[in-house]
Write a protein that holds these residues in place. Structure first.
Motif, mmCIF file in Angstrom:
data_model
loop_
_atom_site.group_PDB
_atom_site.id
_atom_site.type_symbol
_atom_site.label_atom_id
_atom_site.label_comp_id
_atom_site.label_asym_id
_atom_site.label_seq_id
_atom_site.Cartn_x
_atom_site.Cartn_y
_atom_site.Cartn_z
ATOM 1 N N ILE A 110 24.021 -43.094 40.854
ATOM 2 C CA ILE A 110 24.138 -43.500 42.263
ATOM 3 C C ILE A 110 24.323 -45.011 42.364
ATOM 4 N N LEU A 111 23.558 -45.742 41.574
ATOM 5 C CA LEU A 111 23.650 -47.205 41.600
ATOM 6 C C LEU A 111 25.030 -47.678 41.185
ATOM 7 N N ASN A 112 25.612 -47.031 40.181
ATOM 8 C CA ASN A 112 26.965 -47.391 39.742
ATOM 9 C C ASN A 112 28.011 -47.158 40.821
ATOM 10 N N SER A 113 27.741 -46.218 41.702
ATOM 11 C CA SER A 113 28.717 -45.898 42.748
ATOM 12 C C SER A 113 28.675 -46.878 43.922
ATOM 13 N N ILE A 114 27.604 -47.669 44.020
ATOM 14 C CA ILE A 114 27.502 -48.570 45.170
ATOM 15 C C ILE A 114 27.484 -50.056 44.796
ATOM 16 N N LEU A 115 27.191 -50.385 43.538
ATOM 17 C CA LEU A 115 27.147 -51.789 43.126
ATOM 18 C C LEU A 115 27.869 -51.972 41.802
ATOM 19 N N HIS A 116 28.468 -53.146 41.621
ATOM 20 C CA HIS A 116 29.134 -53.467 40.358
ATOM 21 C C HIS A 116 28.112 -54.000 39.364
ATOM 22 N N GLU A 117 28.291 -53.680 38.103
ATOM 23 C CA GLU A 117 27.338 -54.077 37.070
ATOM 24 C C GLU A 117 27.239 -55.587 36.892
ATOM 25 N N ASP A 118 28.264 -56.333 37.323
ATOM 26 C CA ASP A 118 28.209 -57.781 37.180
ATOM 27 C C ASP A 118 27.337 -58.446 38.244
#
Length: 232
Positions: free
Chosen positions: A59-67
């Protein structure tokens, strides 16, 4: 490298810390069968936490970029710390908290640390088989002791909840305190800034160790089985 040697390195830190905490329970040591059960309850807690963390990370990957720095903070505090500590807390609430053998405040520390170290040992075996000797040595002095620290903080407040009233508040603190320590520890690692990784993680661990020894001393003094000193 020999697989049995790596397995021994992966398991040894958790067992050593488990023995250390067991012997810190000076006045009324717990039945070994229940201590062993608590240790092995770390296995289902680890499996459930892994599934929960995977879902929240997706879910986190779908709303925020890892950078983005906020990604790593949320990953550390929510997808890892909150999920892992919640399932440790849950198995303690379900299988240990209301048992008759939980008969003094220090027992909260004993059983919470056993669950945490069972959890950490399973996790450690997986990491060590993947990363080898170097990973085993690093985690022996960092990740495994960190899980023990989180367990002490959880167990301290479980003991308070069991014997000192304000049950809901102390049960909440039994989850919140290790989540905060765990979250700060993991955030230091997840941000991938080399100086901050070492300084932040080691500082978090050092503070946690100091708090843990303080919590251990306080609950030792509160033991109703200590007939040699006055009680708090």
């Amino acid at each position: 490298m020999n697989g049995l040697f790596l397995l021994a390195l992966a398991v040894a830190p958790g067992l050593a810390l488990a023995v250390f905490i067991y012997w810190k329970d000076k006045f009324e040591r717990e039945p070994l069968r229940w201590v062993g059960l608590a240790f092995f309850l770390g296995l289902p807690a680890a499996v459930l936490a892994a599934l929960g963390s995977l879902g929240l990370t997706y879910i986190l990957n779908s709303i925020l970029h890892e950078d983005f720095w906020l990604y790593h903070v949320l990953d550390a505090f929510v997808a890892v710390a909150l999920v892992e500590e919640f399932f440790k807390w849950l198995v303690l609430r379900l299988f240990i908290f209301r048992r008759s053998f939980f008969d003094e405040p220090f027992d909260g520390i004993t059983y919470a640390v056993m669950v945490s170290l069972g959890f950490a040992t399973i996790e450690n075996v997986l990491y060590v088989y993947e990363g080898g000797l170097e990973t085993a040595l690093v985690r022996m002095f960092t990740a495994v002791p960190a899980h023990a620290v989180f367990g002490v903080m959880m167990g301290y407040y479980l003991g308070m909840a069991r014997f000192y009233g304000l049950r809901r508040q102390y049960l909440f603190l039994a989850l919140l305190a290790p989540v905060i320590l765990h979250g700060f520890y993991d955030t230091s690692l997840f941000l991938k800034n080399i100086p901050f990784m070492f300084l932040g993680a080691l500082a978090s661990l050092a503070v946690g160790i100091w708090l843990s020894f303080r919590a251990i001393r306080l609950h030792q003094k509160r033991s109703p089985f200590d007939f040699g000193t006055s009680q708090n």
